[in-house]
Design an enzyme around this catalytic site. Structure first.
Site, short mmCIF file in Angstrom:
data_model
loop_
_atom_site.label_atom_id
_atom_site.label_comp_id
_atom_site.label_asym_id
_atom_site.label_seq_id
_atom_site.Cartn_x
_atom_site.Cartn_y
_atom_site.Cartn_z
N CYS A 1 -0.75 0.23 7.58
CA CYS A 1 -1.13 0.64 6.23
C CYS A 1 -2.54 1.24 6.21
O CYS A 1 -2.84 2.08 5.37
CB CYS A 1 -1.04 -0.54 5.28
SG CYS A 1 0.66 -1.07 4.96
N GLU B 1 13.10 -32.44 1.07
CA GLU B 1 13.86 -33.16 0.03
C GLU B 1 14.62 -34.27 0.75
O GLU B 1 15.70 -34.05 1.27
CB GLU B 1 14.82 -32.22 -0.71
CG GLU B 1 14.10 -31.11 -1.47
CD GLU B 1 15.02 -30.41 -2.47
OE1 GLU B 1 15.89 -31.09 -3.05
OE2 GLU B 1 14.87 -29.19 -2.65
N LEU C 1 21.78 -28.14 -0.74
CA LEU C 1 20.37 -27.76 -0.59
C LEU C 1 20.18 -26.24 -0.58
O LEU C 1 19.39 -25.71 0.20
CB LEU C 1 19.78 -28.37 0.69
CG LEU C 1 19.66 -29.90 0.71
CD1 LEU C 1 18.99 -30.37 1.99
CD2 LEU C 1 18.89 -30.41 -0.51
N LEU D 1 12.20 -40.71 5.78
CA LEU D 1 11.64 -39.47 6.31
C LEU D 1 10.34 -39.11 5.62
O LEU D 1 9.38 -38.66 6.27
CB LEU D 1 12.65 -38.33 6.18
CG LEU D 1 12.20 -36.97 6.73
CD1 LEU D 1 11.73 -37.08 8.17
CD2 LEU D 1 13.34 -35.95 6.61
N THR E 1 20.00 -38.77 3.81
CA THR E 1 20.25 -38.08 2.55
C THR E 1 21.57 -37.33 2.59
O THR E 1 22.34 -37.33 1.62
CB THR E 1 19.10 -37.11 2.24
OG1 THR E 1 17.89 -37.86 2.07
CG2 THR E 1 19.38 -36.30 0.98
N ARG F 1 20.04 -22.30 -6.53
CA ARG F 1 21.05 -22.02 -7.55
C ARG F 1 20.38 -21.57 -8.84
O ARG F 1 19.29 -22.03 -9.18
CB ARG F 1 21.89 -23.28 -7.81
CG ARG F 1 22.65 -23.77 -6.59
CD ARG F 1 23.56 -24.96 -6.92
NE ARG F 1 22.81 -26.16 -7.28
CZ ARG F 1 22.35 -27.04 -6.39
NH1 ARG F 1 22.54 -26.84 -5.10
NH2 ARG F 1 21.70 -28.11 -6.80
N ARG G 1 12.41 -24.32 -4.18
CA ARG G 1 13.32 -23.98 -3.09
C ARG G 1 13.28 -22.48 -2.78
O ARG G 1 13.24 -22.09 -1.61
CB ARG G 1 14.76 -24.38 -3.45
CG ARG G 1 15.03 -25.86 -3.45
CD ARG G 1 16.51 -26.14 -3.75
NE ARG G 1 16.81 -27.56 -3.69
CZ ARG G 1 18.03 -28.07 -3.87
NH1 ARG G 1 19.05 -27.26 -4.15
NH2 ARG G 1 18.23 -29.37 -3.79
N GLU H 1 0.82 -1.21 0.00
CA GLU H 1 0.00 0.00 0.00
C GLU H 1 0.86 1.26 0.00
O GLU H 1 0.54 2.24 -0.67
CB GLU H 1 -0.93 0.01 1.22
CG GLU H 1 -1.92 -1.16 1.26
CD GLU H 1 -1.42 -2.34 2.05
OE1 GLU H 1 -2.24 -2.99 2.71
OE2 GLU H 1 -0.20 -2.64 1.99
#
Length: 362
Positions: free
Chosen positions: A86, A291, A206, A296, A198, A209, A186, A54
């Protein structure tokens, strides 16, 4: 409300989308000021601590804001946070009408912004294109209403539902286009969560990029026994390790590498998964991207903590001996199955991307 109102609100929603990767922990908000059928000012919230949508729109409009209608994708705030309210700014600018897509689920606002505007003699409407506004801020809404983040699990698999060969080899099942697409998921997430399995198998970073101007999400590792090597590439600032272990020497070694280590012990020597999600919400995490491997993924699904799956299916068959998407154990009744609702299905490069929501069976 009429067709013109919908036109301007759609523009406000497109503006709000520009903050998809940058606004957290705040919601993504856009604002359009219209006068005489023309846009006189527009803006969107870019980063937490900076002016709200705003304010940007009012600055762009200047004196033309007086007598204008403001279309905003979220109810204007009515409290002092990092920035002034606002609602007060809209009143001071002399707008004649405010149309909000949805009420702010933040208990500090929760209708008070629209009430303040109405008390100042400004015409107000709320609920136009609300479903679109909620979808844009699904993590913020979930955190405010439920005290938990919106949890997505990203899984790359073969067409027959396998994520790796039985020996653990998994690079690469999906193609380069799919891997690039993951970077956008991501970037919009406040945290990326994985398990120690992992990390030990792949030594991932992780991070986001290939996208400019985005903030890096918090990287979260579930490591019940603190097996994370101090030399792991993922370590550094912005890393949070949840553990069930009270080993102070291991904790100190990881803290020296910049990680924050939190002990949240659940049953059977494992990390308390609901407590993890609750803690992430308290830290301001709206959207969490998982990921990880099948263990998990299965644990989160069985605990009811996954809201959405992002599945990348490659046109391959890996056979029965390969590793599956999620270890759910043996199901003996169909009522135990995980039910999904398709949200989006499209081809990404040579792969198929399916976005599906977890649903409760009636």
């Amino acid at each position: 409300m009429n067709a013109a109102d919908s036109q301007w609100m759609a523009l406000a929603l497109r503006l709000a989308e520009r903050g998809l990767y940058t606004t957290s922990p705040n919601p993504r908000v856009g604002c359009v000021l219209v006068k005489g059928g023309k846009v006189v000012g527009e803006g969107w919230h870019e980063r937490a601590g900076e002016p709200h949508a705003e304010v940007h729109a009012l600055r762009a409009a200047g004196k033309d804001a007086r007598g204008a209608t403001a279309y905003v994708t979220l109810e204007p705030c009515s409290h002092h946070g990092r920035t002034p309210p606002c609602a007060d700014a809209l009143i001071a600018a002399g707008v004649k009408r405010v149309v909000a897509a949805m009420q702010d689920p933040n208990p500090l606002v929760a209708g008070q912004g629209m009430q303040k505007l109405a008390a100042a003699g400004i015409a107000t409407d709320c609920g136009l294109m609300e479903a679109d506004a909620r979808e844009l801020n699904i993590g913020f809404v979930t955190r405010m209403e439920c005290g938990m983040p919106w949890v997505r699990s990203k899984i790359a698999s073969s067409l027959d539902g396998h994520t790796a060969l039985n020996n653990g080899v998994s690079k690469w099942i999906t193609g380069e286009a799919a891997r690039r697409d993951v970077q956008h998921w991501r970037a919009r997430s406040c945290a990326i969560l994985t398990g120690i399995g992992t990390v030990l198998a792949d030594d991932p970073q992780l991070n986001v990029r290939g996208l400019d101007g985005v903030r890096q999400p918090l990287r979260v590792i579930l490591d019940s026994r603190l097996r994370l090597p101090p030399a792991a590439r993922i370590l550094g600032s912005g890393v949070l390790v949840y553990t069930a272990s009270a080993d102070e020497s291991k904790r100190a070694a990881l803290q020296q590498k910049g990680a924050e280590v939190i002990q949240l012990q659940g049953a059977n020597g494992q990390v308390d998964l609901p407590a993890v999600m609750s803690d992430l919400a308290q830290r301001g995490c709206n959207e969490v991207l998982v990921e990880s491997g099948r263990m998990l993924n299965g644990a989160l699904l069985k605990t009811g903590l996954v809201d959405e799956l992002v599945l990348y299916l490659a046109p391959q068959l890996l056979g029965d001996a390969a590793r599956g998407m999620a270890d759910l154990g043996e199901l003996t009744q169909l009522q135990q199955r995980v039910n999904l609702q398709w949200q989006d299905v499209r081809q990404v490069g040579g792969d198929l991307r399916i976005v599906a929501r977890i649903t409760k069976e009636d």
